[in-house]
Design an enzyme around this catalytic site. Structure first.
Site, PDB file in Angstrom:
ATOM      1  N   HIS A 238       0.817  -1.215   0.000  1.00  0.00           N
ATOM      2  CA  HIS A 238       0.000   0.000   0.000  1.00  0.00           C
ATOM      3  C   HIS A 238       0.849   1.262   0.000  1.00  0.00           C
ATOM      4  N   TYR A 242       1.975   5.600  -2.295  1.00  0.00           N
ATOM      5  CA  TYR A 242       2.300   6.994  -1.936  1.00  0.00           C
ATOM      6  C   TYR A 242       3.733   7.335  -2.306  1.00  0.00           C
ATOM      7  N   HIS A 389      -9.089   1.219 -11.445  1.00  0.00           N
ATOM      8  CA  HIS A 389      -8.689   2.167 -10.388  1.00  0.00           C
ATOM      9  C   HIS A 389      -7.232   2.582 -10.536  1.00  0.00           C
ATOM     10  N   PHE A 390      -6.342   1.606 -10.720  1.00  0.00           N
ATOM     11  CA  PHE A 390      -4.942   2.034 -10.615  1.00  0.00           C
ATOM     12  C   PHE A 390      -4.341   2.574 -11.917  1.00  0.00           C
ATOM     13  N   HIS A 391      -5.066   2.468 -13.028  1.00  0.00           N
ATOM     14  CA  HIS A 391      -4.541   3.168 -14.213  1.00  0.00           C
ATOM     15  C   HIS A 391      -4.883   4.648 -14.212  1.00  0.00           C
ATOM     16  N   ARG A 452     -10.055  -9.668 -12.926  1.00  0.00           N
ATOM     17  CA  ARG A 452      -8.768  -9.135 -13.379  1.00  0.00           C
ATOM     18  C   ARG A 452      -7.832 -10.326 -13.599  1.00  0.00           C
ATOM     19  N   ARG A 453      -6.664 -10.091 -14.170  1.00  0.00           N
ATOM     20  CA  ARG A 453      -5.647 -11.110 -14.375  1.00  0.00           C
ATOM     21  C   ARG A 453      -6.225 -12.352 -15.049  1.00  0.00           C
TER      22      ARG A 453
HETATM   23 FE1  HAS Z   1      -5.489   2.470  -4.457  1.00  0.00          FE
HETATM   24  C1  HAS Z   1      -5.806  -0.953  -4.856  1.00  0.00           C
HETATM   25  C2  HAS Z   1      -7.648   2.381  -1.790  1.00  0.00           C
HETATM   26  C3  HAS Z   1      -4.891   5.835  -3.826  1.00  0.00           C
HETATM   27  C4  HAS Z   1      -2.771   2.397  -6.590  1.00  0.00           C
HETATM   28  N1  HAS Z   1      -4.498   1.008  -5.536  1.00  0.00           N
HETATM   29  C5  HAS Z   1      -4.802  -0.332  -5.576  1.00  0.00           C
HETATM   30  C6  HAS Z   1      -3.891  -1.018  -6.464  1.00  0.00           C
HETATM   31  C7  HAS Z   1      -3.001  -0.062  -6.923  1.00  0.00           C
HETATM   32  C8  HAS Z   1      -3.403   1.202  -6.333  1.00  0.00           C
HETATM   33  C9  HAS Z   1      -1.811  -0.293  -7.837  1.00  0.00           C
HETATM   34  O1  HAS Z   1      -8.771   0.291   0.095  1.00  0.00           O
HETATM   35  C10 HAS Z   1      -3.950  -2.494  -6.841  1.00  0.00           C
HETATM   36  C11 HAS Z   1      -2.955  -3.375  -6.189  1.00  0.00           C
HETATM   37  C12 HAS Z   1      -3.110  -4.773  -6.691  1.00  0.00           C
HETATM   38  O2  HAS Z   1      -2.480  -5.121  -7.723  1.00  0.00           O
HETATM   39  O3  HAS Z   1      -3.905  -5.540  -6.105  1.00  0.00           O
HETATM   40  N2  HAS Z   1      -6.195   3.853  -3.123  1.00  0.00           N
HETATM   41  C13 HAS Z   1      -7.097   3.616  -2.134  1.00  0.00           C
HETATM   42  C14 HAS Z   1      -7.392   4.870  -1.406  1.00  0.00           C
HETATM   43  C15 HAS Z   1      -6.610   5.842  -1.986  1.00  0.00           C
HETATM   44  C16 HAS Z   1      -5.849   5.189  -3.048  1.00  0.00           C
HETATM   45  C17 HAS Z   1      -8.333   5.057  -0.265  1.00  0.00           C
HETATM   46  N3  HAS Z   1      -4.128   3.852  -5.120  1.00  0.00           N
HETATM   47  C18 HAS Z   1      -4.047   5.170  -4.712  1.00  0.00           C
HETATM   48  C19 HAS Z   1      -2.911   5.800  -5.338  1.00  0.00           C
HETATM   49  C20 HAS Z   1      -2.306   4.833  -6.127  1.00  0.00           C
HETATM   50  C21 HAS Z   1      -3.084   3.621  -5.966  1.00  0.00           C
HETATM   51  C22 HAS Z   1      -2.487   7.220  -5.107  1.00  0.00           C
HETATM   52  C23 HAS Z   1      -1.095   4.917  -6.986  1.00  0.00           C
HETATM   53  C24 HAS Z   1      -0.406   5.990  -7.267  1.00  0.00           C
HETATM   54  N4  HAS Z   1      -6.536   1.014  -3.541  1.00  0.00           N
HETATM   55  C25 HAS Z   1      -7.322   1.171  -2.424  1.00  0.00           C
HETATM   56  C26 HAS Z   1      -7.798  -0.133  -1.958  1.00  0.00           C
HETATM   57  C27 HAS Z   1      -7.275  -1.098  -2.832  1.00  0.00           C
HETATM   58  C28 HAS Z   1      -6.490  -0.343  -3.806  1.00  0.00           C
HETATM   59  C29 HAS Z   1      -8.647  -0.429  -0.810  1.00  0.00           C
HETATM   60  C30 HAS Z   1      -7.463  -2.626  -2.761  1.00  0.00           C
HETATM   61  C31 HAS Z   1      -8.662  -3.025  -3.503  1.00  0.00           C
HETATM   62  C32 HAS Z   1      -8.767  -4.514  -3.707  1.00  0.00           C
HETATM   63  O4  HAS Z   1      -9.877  -5.048  -3.463  1.00  0.00           O
HETATM   64  O5  HAS Z   1      -7.806  -5.178  -4.136  1.00  0.00           O
HETATM   65  C33 HAS Z   1      -6.534   7.299  -1.544  1.00  0.00           C
HETATM   66  O6  HAS Z   1      -5.216   7.627  -1.207  1.00  0.00           O
HETATM   67  C34 HAS Z   1      -7.082   8.237  -2.562  1.00  0.00           C
HETATM   68  C35 HAS Z   1      -7.151   9.682  -2.055  1.00  0.00           C
HETATM   69  C36 HAS Z   1      -7.318  10.614  -3.210  1.00  0.00           C
HETATM   70  C37 HAS Z   1      -8.087  11.710  -3.224  1.00  0.00           C
HETATM   71  C38 HAS Z   1      -8.150  12.571  -4.464  1.00  0.00           C
HETATM   72  C39 HAS Z   1      -7.428  13.904  -4.287  1.00  0.00           C
HETATM   73  C40 HAS Z   1      -7.364  14.644  -5.585  1.00  0.00           C
HETATM   74  C41 HAS Z   1      -6.358  15.462  -5.964  1.00  0.00           C
HETATM   75  C42 HAS Z   1      -6.417  16.135  -7.325  1.00  0.00           C
HETATM   76  C43 HAS Z   1      -7.133  17.478  -7.253  1.00  0.00           C
HETATM   77  C44 HAS Z   1      -7.267  18.038  -8.614  1.00  0.00           C
HETATM   78  C45 HAS Z   1      -7.231  19.343  -8.930  1.00  0.00           C
HETATM   79  C46 HAS Z   1      -7.332  19.751 -10.349  1.00  0.00           C
HETATM   80  C47 HAS Z   1      -7.026  20.422  -7.918  1.00  0.00           C
HETATM   81  C48 HAS Z   1      -8.887  12.127  -2.043  1.00  0.00           C
HETATM   82  C49 HAS Z   1      -5.189  15.745  -5.095  1.00  0.00           C
HETATM   83  C50 HAS Z   1      -8.385  20.820 -10.581  1.00  0.00           C
HETATM   84  C51 HAS Z   1      -8.361  21.171 -12.029  1.00  0.00           C
HETATM   85  C52 HAS Z   1      -8.710  22.379 -12.522  1.00  0.00           C
HETATM   86  C53 HAS Z   1      -8.684  22.616 -13.960  1.00  0.00           C
HETATM   87  C54 HAS Z   1      -9.118  23.486 -11.644  1.00  0.00           C
HETATM   88  C1  HEM Z   2      -2.401  -4.238 -15.677  1.00  0.00           C
HETATM   89  C2  HEM Z   2      -3.405  -1.939 -19.840  1.00  0.00           C
HETATM   90  C3  HEM Z   2      -0.045   1.437 -18.781  1.00  0.00           C
HETATM   91  C4  HEM Z   2       0.616  -0.623 -14.453  1.00  0.00           C
HETATM   92  C5  HEM Z   2      -3.016  -3.862 -16.858  1.00  0.00           C
HETATM   93  C6  HEM Z   2      -4.200  -4.473 -17.412  1.00  0.00           C
HETATM   94  C7  HEM Z   2      -4.476  -3.833 -18.575  1.00  0.00           C
HETATM   95  C8  HEM Z   2      -3.480  -2.812 -18.770  1.00  0.00           C
HETATM   96  C9  HEM Z   2      -5.624  -4.132 -19.520  1.00  0.00           C
HETATM   97  C10 HEM Z   2      -5.008  -5.582 -16.743  1.00  0.00           C
HETATM   98  C11 HEM Z   2      -4.475  -6.912 -17.028  1.00  0.00           C
HETATM   99  C12 HEM Z   2      -5.144  -8.011 -16.237  1.00  0.00           C
HETATM  100  O1  HEM Z   2      -5.631  -7.776 -15.119  1.00  0.00           O
HETATM  101  O2  HEM Z   2      -5.178  -9.140 -16.758  1.00  0.00           O
HETATM  102  C13 HEM Z   2      -2.535  -0.857 -19.949  1.00  0.00           C
HETATM  103  C14 HEM Z   2      -2.443   0.040 -21.079  1.00  0.00           C
HETATM  104  C15 HEM Z   2      -1.490   0.982 -20.788  1.00  0.00           C
HETATM  105  C16 HEM Z   2      -0.987   0.686 -19.460  1.00  0.00           C
HETATM  106  C17 HEM Z   2      -3.271  -0.054 -22.338  1.00  0.00           C
HETATM  107  C18 HEM Z   2      -0.983   2.141 -21.622  1.00  0.00           C
HETATM  108  C19 HEM Z   2      -0.437   2.004 -22.764  1.00  0.00           C
HETATM  109  C20 HEM Z   2       0.353   1.229 -17.483  1.00  0.00           C
HETATM  110  C21 HEM Z   2       1.174   2.115 -16.716  1.00  0.00           C
HETATM  111  C22 HEM Z   2       1.346   1.550 -15.489  1.00  0.00           C
HETATM  112  C23 HEM Z   2       0.639   0.277 -15.495  1.00  0.00           C
HETATM  113  C24 HEM Z   2       1.740   3.446 -17.215  1.00  0.00           C
HETATM  114  C25 HEM Z   2       2.118   2.028 -14.301  1.00  0.00           C
HETATM  115  C26 HEM Z   2       3.037   2.957 -14.294  1.00  0.00           C
HETATM  116  C27 HEM Z   2      -0.075  -1.816 -14.448  1.00  0.00           C
HETATM  117  C28 HEM Z   2      -0.036  -2.778 -13.362  1.00  0.00           C
HETATM  118  C29 HEM Z   2      -0.893  -3.830 -13.725  1.00  0.00           C
HETATM  119  C30 HEM Z   2      -1.457  -3.476 -15.015  1.00  0.00           C
HETATM  120  C31 HEM Z   2       0.761  -2.647 -12.063  1.00  0.00           C
HETATM  121  C32 HEM Z   2      -1.248  -5.049 -12.877  1.00  0.00           C
HETATM  122  C33 HEM Z   2      -0.504  -6.255 -13.286  1.00  0.00           C
HETATM  123  C34 HEM Z   2      -0.974  -7.450 -12.491  1.00  0.00           C
HETATM  124  O3  HEM Z   2      -2.184  -7.593 -12.227  1.00  0.00           O
HETATM  125  O4  HEM Z   2      -0.118  -8.245 -12.132  1.00  0.00           O
HETATM  126  N1  HEM Z   2      -2.595  -2.833 -17.695  1.00  0.00           N
HETATM  127  N2  HEM Z   2      -1.635  -0.435 -18.987  1.00  0.00           N
HETATM  128  N3  HEM Z   2       0.034   0.126 -16.721  1.00  0.00           N
HETATM  129  N4  HEM Z   2      -0.924  -2.278 -15.430  1.00  0.00           N
HETATM  130 FE1  HEM Z   2      -1.280  -1.364 -17.193  1.00  0.00          FE
HETATM  131 CU    CU Z   3      -3.752   0.301  -0.832  1.00  0.00          CU
END
Ligand code: HAS
Ligand code: HEM
Ligand code: CU
Length: 565
Positions: A238, A242, A389-391, A452-453
């Site tokens: 997790h 960050y 979610h994570f893309h 997934r996967r």
């Molecule tokens: Fe997540 C699963 C909960 C944030 C990445 N997350 C994943 C996985 C990845 C990932 C890679 O609780 C899958 C892992 C795997 O392979 O199984 N995630 C959260 C929560 C947050 C969160 C509560 N995740 C992230 C971030 C990631 C990331 C950041 C990568 C960089 N996530 C989960 C949970 C799972 C999970 C469960 C497990 C689910 C499962 O069943 O497997 C929070 O930190 C999110 C807080 C974010 C906000 C948004 C703030 C918005 C901002 C932008 C403001 C925009 C502006 C633009 C100002 C509150 C800062 C304005 C524009 C103008 C033009 C004015």
């Molecule tokens: C998994 C597409 C770019 C990180 C996947 C999956 C898809 C996908 C369809 C799901 C596969 C599955 O669950 O069977 C793409 C496409 C991309 C892209 C079209 C852009 C060209 C990225 C980037 C990142 C990323 C930029 C991170 C920097 C991951 C990770 C997984 C994943 C961590 C999970 C692998 C796993 O389940 O073991 N991607 N992706 N991908 N992708 Fe991407």
């Molecule tokens: Cu997490």
């Protein structure tokens, strides 16, 4: 008043250009290695998107010669994108910035040593993956068992990030000793906190790999406990998100306001957000294990509550960034409730890429809250929703921000102008649009129960009849993202291979000023006590993980390894 106070110290005896140039070289090596990993990683992405569009290209003879299975490709994709690209980029970024911010020169021999150790780890781990001997995905859950080289290489690569972390913390510490009573410049503060957080966070993975997986893969132990391994993995898994996000936040807080023509809203508030991340990033990993058996529901609930705590600094960030952007737009003549937005510099590729990344993160964060709620997570756990979610978090909030940073940082490091700025702008828009379509398609498929996967395009029959529309969207997104990648890498390599600027002008680092500075701020002064906050972070992790890991050690259930590919 700038948010940084570059103070000259005795550590910079020679002219600035001569002092800075060698560090620029180290940073260039990190960033180029990072983007080479991303290049290979994203080439596989569209194939996976097509798979989730029910189109199977994996039997094409040309592909069969390169990757032997869907899972070998998915391992390469996850490892290269999520682990290698991010870590190399972040190491260069968070070594270069504090050195420039403090105006100090780190020990270059050590900096090169860290880079080469990390690269050696990467190469050692890459060999078994490429030879299809470690198709264990980027989470390498036992009992899947890969070649020992994979675990040794991955351990060395991740372990090398500690060298960079300690170098930066050491640099900051010697600055503190030379500037007693002064408040750390903001950019350095953010980098030091992120490195401190990463040291607490990565302990789980380091123990898992060193104590459990390497001896097991070498045949020195007969089995390994899958539940204990998964728990140690998510201890790191997790907060690693960050570790990917905070370097992007550094850019959003410290550089975007200047690029937009405005100011950072509040320097002390920024420190508060980062200090909260140091405390709360790690003791939340159980939200990836709600469905795992033999973990106390009480501990799962405590970690669920802490997950909502760690979302607070992101909410603070959202409001703070919106204020900075509004300040900038109004300074450029913008007006009205929403009309000011049109006055932001949307033609600047570096700015636009990063603001689009922020917008994607609003949706990514909202989905995160759903995942974090244990009851709702049961609906979407292990479905296509999760890659959805994570893309839009790591795949866009982080990746598109790093691309946007590269648009000024590569010219800054190389002294070469950005190649084809219009193509750079287009690459940002197409990446954003592609990922948003991808996210809709994948979240939607997840709700329909598509796992997934899974190589769903190879199932022989149309199992997911009701998912045709989201499948179509996912397939289209793969095509759009392929175009985005071509545009981005053309700009990147065009810049790297271009000629140096003839006017000798350097692309400057866009340091921003703050509306509310740390001068006279009691909050900023209190938050200087980073070692104490760091200790509290360790204690919190022990309190939240002790009662989880203790019973697992007492009731260990080792099983032998499996090779399913
Ligand atoms: Fe997540 C699963 C909960 C944030 C990445 N997350 C994943 C996985 C990845 C990932 C890679 O609780 C899958 C892992 C795997 O392979 O199984 N995630 C959260 C929560 C947050 C969160 C509560 N995740 C992230 C971030 C990631 C990331 C950041 C990568 C960089 N996530 C989960 C949970 C799972 C999970 C469960 C497990 C689910 C499962 O069943 O497997 C929070 O930190 C999110 C807080 C974010 C906000 C948004 C703030 C918005 C901002 C932008 C403001 C925009 C502006 C633009 C100002 C509150 C800062 C304005 C524009 C103008 C033009 C004015
Ligand atoms: C998994 C597409 C770019 C990180 C996947 C999956 C898809 C996908 C369809 C799901 C596969 C599955 O669950 O069977 C793409 C496409 C991309 C892209 C079209 C852009 C060209 C990225 C980037 C990142 C990323 C930029 C991170 C920097 C991951 C990770 C997984 C994943 C961590 C999970 C692998 C796993 O389940 O073991 N991607 N992706 N991908 N992708 Fe991407
Ligand atoms: Cu997490």
């Amino acid at each position: 008043m700038t948010i940084t106070q570059p103070a000259r110290t005795q550590h910079v005896p020679i002219s600035e250009a001569a002092a800075v140039q060698p560090l620029k070289k180290v940073a260039q090596y990190y960033i180029v290695t990072a983007f080479l990993a991303l290049l290979i990683g994203v080439l596989i992405g569209p194939l996976q998107a097509l798979n989730y569009g029910n189109i199977n290209l994996y039997n094409l003879p040309i592909l069969r010669n390169i990757i032997q299975s869907y899972y070998q490709g998915l391992t390469l994709h996850g490892v290269l994108n999520a682990l290698v690209f991010t870590q190399f980029f972040i190491s260069g970024w968070m070594l270069y910035l504090p050195a420039r911010d403090l105006n100090m020169r780190p020990n270059l021999k050590f900096a090169w040593f860290s880079y080469w150790a990390m690269t050696l780890g990467l190469l050692i781990a890459a060999v078994p993956i490429l030879m299809n001997n470690a198709s264990v995905l980027y989470t390498f859950y036992p009992p899947l068992k890969g070649s020992p080289l994979f675990y040794i290489g991955a351990g060395l690569m991740v372990g090398s990030s500690w060298f960079v972390a300690w170098q930066v913390i050491g640099l900051w510490w010697s600055w503190k000793r030379a500037h007693r009573g002064q408040i750390t410049p903001l950019v350095t503060y953010m980098c030091v906190v992120t490195w401190m957080m990463w040291i607490v966070a990565s302990l789980g993975l380091v123990v898992e790999v060193l104590v459990l997986l390497i001896p097991w893969s070498l045949g020195l132990t007969a089995g390994v406990d899958p539940l204990l391994s998964r728990t140690l993995f998510w201890w790191t898994g997790h907060p690693i998100v960050y570790f990917w996000l905070l370097p992007a936040y550094i850019s959003w807080y410290a550089f975007i306001p200047k690029q937009a023509g405005g100011r950072l809203a509040s320097d002390p508030l920024t420190r508060l957000a980062f200090a909260m991340f140091l405390l709360f990033s790690t003791p939340v990993g159980l939200h990836h294990q709600y469905s795992d058996p033999n973990i106390s529901p009480l501990m799962k609930t405590i970690q669920m509550c802490l997950t909502f705590m760690v979302a607070i600094p992101s909410l603070l960030t959202a409001f703070s960034l919106a204020a900075s952007l509004e300040d900038a737009a109004r300074a450029r003549g913008g007006s009205g409730l929403f009309g000011w937005m049109a006055h932001l510099p949307w033609k600047n590729a570096s700015f636009t890429a990063q603001v689009l990344a922020m917008i994607s993160f609003i949706f990514g964060g909202a989905g995160g809250f759903i995942n974090a709620s244990a009851a709702l997570d049961t609906v979407i756990h292990n479905t296509a929703w999760i890659p959805g979610h994570f893309h839009i978090t790591v795949g866009t909030a982080t990746t598109l921000t790093f691309m946007g940073i590269a648009f000024w940082w590569v010219p800054h490091l190389t002294g070469k102008p950005l190649f084809a700025p219009k193509a750079a702008l287009w690459s940002a828009y197409t990446w954003f649009i592609g990922m948003m379509i991808f996210a809709v398609g994948m979240h939607w498929q997840g709700l329909l129960g598509v796992p997934r996967r899974a190589q769903i395009s190879n199932m022989g029959q149309d199992v997911y009849q009701s998912a045709h529309l989201p499948q179509l969207l996912t397939a289209i997104s793969g095509g759009v993202l392929f175009i985005a990648s071509i545009l981005f890498f053309t700009v990147l390599f065009g810049t790297l291979w271009g000629k140096r600027r003839s006017d000798g002008e350097d692309t400057p680092i866009p340091w921003s000023q703050a509306i509310s500075t740390h001068e006279n701020s009691r909050l900023a002064r209190r938050l200087e006590a980073l070692p104490a906050i760091w200790v509290m972070a360790f204690v919190l992790v022990l309190l939240t993980y002790g009662p989880v890991i203790g019973p697992m050690l007492a009731n260990s259930n080792p099983v032998p390894g499996l090779r399913l590919w």
